[in-house]
Design an enzyme around this catalytic site. Sequence first.
Site, PDB file in Angstrom:
ATOM      1  N   ALA A   9      -9.167  38.764-119.367  1.00  0.00           N
ATOM      2  CA  ALA A   9      -8.862  40.126-118.434  1.00  0.00           C
ATOM      3  C   ALA A   9     -10.285  40.842-118.367  1.00  0.00           C
ATOM      4  O   ALA A   9     -11.238  40.970-119.312  1.00  0.00           O
ATOM      5  CB  ALA A   9      -7.808  40.926-119.072  1.00  0.00           C
ATOM      6  N   ASN A  22     -19.270  47.631-122.328  1.00  0.00           N
ATOM      7  CA  ASN A  22     -18.493  48.210-121.380  1.00  0.00           C
ATOM      8  C   ASN A  22     -17.714  49.634-122.105  1.00  0.00           C
ATOM      9  O   ASN A  22     -17.336  49.380-123.316  1.00  0.00           O
ATOM     10  CB  ASN A  22     -17.720  47.504-120.569  1.00  0.00           C
ATOM     11  N   PHE A  74     -10.053  51.262-118.809  1.00  0.00           N
ATOM     12  CA  PHE A  74      -8.844  51.050-118.003  1.00  0.00           C
ATOM     13  C   PHE A  74      -8.910  51.633-116.868  1.00  0.00           C
ATOM     14  O   PHE A  74      -7.970  52.128-116.146  1.00  0.00           O
ATOM     15  CB  PHE A  74      -7.743  51.516-118.637  1.00  0.00           C
ATOM     16  N   SER A 103      -8.474  47.640-127.002  1.00  0.00           N
ATOM     17  CA  SER A 103      -9.450  48.160-126.288  1.00  0.00           C
ATOM     18  C   SER A 103     -10.080  49.344-126.978  1.00  0.00           C
ATOM     19  O   SER A 103      -9.280  50.138-127.282  1.00  0.00           O
ATOM     20  CB  SER A 103      -9.356  48.458-124.937  1.00  0.00           C
ATOM     21  N   ASN A 143     -12.124  51.682-125.719  1.00  0.00           N
ATOM     22  CA  ASN A 143     -12.411  52.652-124.791  1.00  0.00           C
ATOM     23  C   ASN A 143     -11.296  53.522-124.157  1.00  0.00           C
ATOM     24  O   ASN A 143     -11.657  54.347-123.390  1.00  0.00           O
ATOM     25  CB  ASN A 143     -13.043  51.751-123.498  1.00  0.00           C
ATOM     26  N   THR A 144     -10.285  53.454-124.602  1.00  0.00           N
ATOM     27  CA  THR A 144      -9.072  54.545-124.579  1.00  0.00           C
ATOM     28  C   THR A 144      -8.741  55.281-125.996  1.00  0.00           C
ATOM     29  O   THR A 144      -8.448  54.530-126.797  1.00  0.00           O
ATOM     30  CB  THR A 144      -8.059  53.823-123.892  1.00  0.00           C
ATOM     31  N   LYS A 148      -2.956  41.046-127.537  1.00  0.00           N
ATOM     32  CA  LYS A 148      -4.614  41.246-127.676  1.00  0.00           C
ATOM     33  C   LYS A 148      -5.106  42.173-128.836  1.00  0.00           C
ATOM     34  O   LYS A 148      -4.639  43.029-128.673  1.00  0.00           O
ATOM     35  CB  LYS A 148      -5.247  41.468-126.469  1.00  0.00           C
ATOM     36  N   ASN A 152     -10.497  41.213-128.668  1.00  0.00           N
ATOM     37  CA  ASN A 152     -11.125  41.926-127.688  1.00  0.00           C
ATOM     38  C   ASN A 152     -12.435  42.124-128.034  1.00  0.00           C
ATOM     39  O   ASN A 152     -12.967  41.646-128.847  1.00  0.00           O
ATOM     40  CB  ASN A 152     -10.351  43.364-127.769  1.00  0.00           C
TER      41      ASN A 152
END
Length: 353
Positions: free
Chosen positions: A62, A111, A115, A173, A175-176, A211, A240
């Site tokens: 993903a 990165n 999302f 993730s 990043n959130t 994940k 991840n």
Amino acid sequence: MSLIERLGLRLLHNLDPERAHAVSIQALKLGLAPLHGRPITSPQLTTEIGGIPLLNPIGLAAGYDKNAEALSPLSKAGFGFLEVGAATPRPQEGSGKPRLYRLPEDNAVINRFGFNNQGIDAITKRLCRTATNIPRGLNLGANKDSQQRADDFGHVLTTASAHIDFATVNVSSPNTKNLRDLQSKDALEDLLGRVNSANETLNKKVPIFLKISPDLNETEIQDIADIALDVGLSAIICTNTTVDRDNLSSPHRNQSGGLSGRPLFEKSTRILAQMQSATKGQIDLIGVGGVSSGADAYEKIRAGASAVQLYSALIYGGLSLIPKITNDLHQILVADGFAKLDEAVGVSAEKWL
């Protein structure tokens, strides 16, 4: 790699990384990218993940085709399966730009997209009208401003369920903000319970994958394993991106976000082997992180994976990397005397523990 593909990658690398990402998706949609045409397979390469038969174990992770825009061409690139997303209930812009960095000195990427996607309704429309000849899954996410993130995952699942072969609960993730808190024992039990409840309402239940982060300790891994076994997860994706920045040389090494690519290989493989041990081999595992060769894929399989996924390696190696990895993996399995991939799963997991 052909001369045309080499020139194409050089052109993309002269662009801003996020712009290059968008251009590569457009190239696929316009038929300008080199495609193998069909999945490579053999008796050694066929496998199964969460009850889903695969012609080969090499999957797209993903994060590349976030909005399911290039499903058809990607299904002809040689992959055994695809995963798109992450998708959230409502469209969201994600983090501010710039938010994607190449680290060529390290064969890595950082990165902090957060999302960014067009929302599950738009993504579901594309899934509905685009058939693929290989299984495809959807990475489930939550809106960053959601008041009840746990319910977002169930909403995304039920909206797209008729058009996917599996769904991945993404709580890993970096990043959130606070998303990784959902990996804690009580929060994960609640979340997976809600996702399973949503799944039970469907006419046809969807295999649920989870994940996980590579930045977990042994206690956290065991807690996740126990919950996964208790709720009946179909597979766990290990892993991840990481927030670690050890031993990097690129000028971008201190950018915030998730690090993927070659530096993640060892750490993610260690988590994979630990999860294989913690679950006692009772749940299928997918190895992700730093895979760029048939030998890398084989090492993940020997550590406990029944399939692998990749994404960052394509930035440096192009789509021709997929048939090369698959063919090389086949040759390695044959050379080591394995009649089928399952025989190699986990045979050297102990060396990573």
